[in-house]
Design an enzyme around this catalytic site. Structure first.
Site, PDB file in Angstrom:
ATOM      1  CE  LYS A 185     -44.765 -44.434  22.666  1.00 30.61           C
ATOM      2  NZ  LYS A 185     -45.681 -45.693  22.486  1.00 30.61           N
TER       3      LYS A 185
ATOM      4  CE  LYS B 190     -48.010 -40.690  17.062  1.00 35.72           C
ATOM      5  NZ  LYS B 190     -48.014 -42.021  17.314  1.00 35.72           N
TER       6      LYS B 190
ATOM      7  CE  LYS C  96     -53.004 -44.641  22.521  1.00 36.03           C
ATOM      8  NZ  LYS C  96     -53.328 -45.801  21.538  1.00 36.03           N
TER       9      LYS C  96
HETATM   10  P1  ATP Z   1     -49.113 -42.855  21.410  1.00 40.04           P
HETATM   11  O1  ATP Z   1     -49.636 -41.765  20.414  1.00 40.04           O
HETATM   12  O2  ATP Z   1     -49.455 -42.813  22.765  1.00 40.04           O
HETATM   13  O3  ATP Z   1     -47.692 -43.170  21.165  1.00 40.04           O
HETATM   14  P2  ATP Z   1     -50.019 -44.304  19.411  1.00 40.04           P
HETATM   15  O4  ATP Z   1     -51.499 -43.911  19.356  1.00 40.04           O
HETATM   16  O5  ATP Z   1     -49.101 -43.946  18.099  1.00 40.04           O
HETATM   17  O6  ATP Z   1     -49.718 -44.183  20.892  1.00 40.04           O
HETATM   18  P3  ATP Z   1     -51.209 -46.933  18.989  1.00 40.04           P
HETATM   19  O7  ATP Z   1     -52.383 -46.960  19.707  1.00 40.04           O
HETATM   20  O8  ATP Z   1     -50.395 -48.281  18.992  1.00 40.04           O
HETATM   21  O9  ATP Z   1     -50.093 -46.029  19.366  1.00 40.04           O
HETATM   22  O10 ATP Z   1     -51.413 -46.953  17.440  1.00 40.04           O
HETATM   23  C1  ATP Z   1     -52.338 -47.246  16.944  1.00 40.04           C
HETATM   24  C2  ATP Z   1     -52.341 -47.077  15.446  1.00 40.04           C
HETATM   25  O11 ATP Z   1     -52.669 -45.679  15.168  1.00 40.04           O
HETATM   26  C3  ATP Z   1     -51.022 -47.511  14.521  1.00 40.04           C
HETATM   27  O12 ATP Z   1     -51.150 -47.993  13.497  1.00 40.04           O
HETATM   28  C4  ATP Z   1     -50.527 -45.911  14.596  1.00 40.04           C
HETATM   29  O13 ATP Z   1     -49.809 -45.937  13.247  1.00 40.04           O
HETATM   30  C5  ATP Z   1     -51.784 -45.153  14.383  1.00 40.04           C
HETATM   31  N1  ATP Z   1     -51.761 -43.808  14.468  1.00 40.04           N
HETATM   32  C6  ATP Z   1     -51.275 -43.333  15.761  1.00 40.04           C
HETATM   33  N2  ATP Z   1     -51.151 -42.132  15.774  1.00 40.04           N
HETATM   34  C7  ATP Z   1     -51.721 -41.832  14.474  1.00 40.04           C
HETATM   35  C8  ATP Z   1     -51.864 -40.366  13.864  1.00 40.04           C
HETATM   36  N3  ATP Z   1     -51.519 -39.410  14.490  1.00 40.04           N
HETATM   37  N4  ATP Z   1     -52.211 -40.268  12.537  1.00 40.04           N
HETATM   38  C9  ATP Z   1     -52.393 -41.462  11.710  1.00 40.04           C
HETATM   39  N5  ATP Z   1     -52.254 -42.857  12.404  1.00 40.04           N
HETATM   40  C10 ATP Z   1     -51.857 -42.843  13.550  1.00 40.04           C
END
Ligand code: ATP
Ligand code: LTN
Length: 337
Positions: A117, A200, A203
């Protein structure tokens, strides 16, 4: 009654930092509802975490309400779980301050998410971004959670949480439950980007074709899956090393249909990638429609959602307060009693 008394506590949270993706859904939110009968579940909208990267105030407010509605639309039952907004319970910040005093900067600066980040938001590498994992540890430890369902990307943060719990317990005496991560065994714990299956699904990806959001309409979902990066041989086979794109699509298909990967491979044997991608796209689009409809219905009833949040924050605070008082006592804060 007896049974309720022995249920373990479980905590998780999602940030209201933008449109929720099917990665968040498969890796985290979908499991929240499935766990609510077996555990005492506490789920939060992590708005304090969200502001570690810049947020538009009006969008943050809107995303918070939408995320509460989405949790419920995905089956989280506010009668069975505690569902609340993190900033409504001040104990999260209060415990963070105390935990900061037993955390070393080196532990935080080597966190993968912090490094990622910081690189992505080079213009705004703030103390909150670095302290993010300590706030997350506070979320979990305040509720004495034994289990934390998250995607694989959060494993390192969970390890830090465990270290901090043990460190505090060793220094001040038994205070915190040391939590275990609950990460899906199958590859659903990490859904990859549709545009670059080595990354990964996120969003915050600048390429909107890299992710499917929970509010994408049918045409958008199908179009994005059609564009998904695969490979040049035309065999629908699960092989993460050599066929990461196809493997990711199979994982998504498995997650939304419940069919095993082997069954899915058989179903698409001899078919081209065009048919395969269309089938995955249609499956996901069909699965999202009822969730979207339920979310839209809930968003029309703001009083109901406000009530859920208010009750959630009160119940959360009741638990959090007990842990915080214990911590304050252990570190030697004078209580006046
Ligand atoms: P960003 O991708 O913007 O950094 P994020 O989606 O990782 O944000 P959160 O919204 O806090 O951050 O994530 C919420 C949950 O979704 C967490 O448990 C995270 O581990 C899970 N998660 C996020 N991306 C994935 C993915 N690509 N596959 C599976 N689980 C995910
Ligand atoms: N950092 C998490 C969101 C989060 C969280 C938590 C998850 C904030 N606090 C406590 C589990 C437990 C993420 O998924 N990006």
């Amino acid at each position: 009654m007896q049974e309720e008394a022995i249920k373990k506590k479980l905590f998780s949270a999602v940030q209201p930092s933008g449109a929720v993706t099917i990665g968040n859904y498969i890796g985290a939110i979908r499991n929240f509802a499935q766990l609510q009968d077996a555990y005492d579940c506490i789920y939060a909208v992590a708005d304090l975490h969200a502001i570690t990267v810049r947020q538009e105030a009006s969008a943050l407010r809107r995303n918070t309400l939408e995320l509460i509605a989405l949790f419920i639309a995905c089956g989280v039952d506010p009668e069975k779980c505690i569902l609340f907004v993190q900033s409504h319970v001040p104990a999260h910040c209060e415990l963070t301050w105390v935990l900061n005093t037993i955390t070393y900067p080196g532990e935080l600066s080597r966190m993968t998410q912090f490094k990622d980040k910081s690189a992505r938001h080079a213009e705004n590498v703030n103390m909150g971004l670095m302290d993010y994992p300590v706030l997350m540890a506070s979320d979990i430890l305040l509720y004495q959670a034994a289990l934390v369902p998250v995607g694989a990307d959060q494993k390192q943060h969970l390890e830090l949480t465990r270290d901090l719990a043990l460190r505090f317990n060793n220094r001040y005496g038994d205070t915190f439950t040391v939590p275990e991560p609950y990460i899906l065994k199958e590859s659903g714990a990490k859904i990859m980007s549709l545009a670059d299956p080595s990354k990964k699904m996120s969003k915050s990806d600048e390429n909107v074709n890299a992710f499917i959001t929970m509010s994408d309409d049918r045409d958008t979902v199908i179009r994005k899956f059609k564009k998904a990066v695969t490979d040049s041989d035309a065999e629908v086979r699960f092989d993460i090393e050599n066929k990461p794109g196809v493997s990711n699509l199979l994982t998504i298909y498995h997650a939304f249909t419940g069919k095993s990967i082997a069954e899915a491979e058989k179903e698409f044997a001899g078919k081209g990638y065009g048919d395969f991608k269309l089938a995955v796209g249609e499956t996901v689009a069909d699965a999202l429609i009822p969730i979207q409809a339920e979310k839209a219905r809930l968003l029309k009833d703001k009083d109901f959602l406000n009530g859920v949040m208010k009750r959630g924050a009160e119940n959360a605070y009741r638990i959090a307060r007990k842990t915080l008082s214990k911590v304050y006592r252990k570190v030697g804060f004078y209580s006046g009693e």
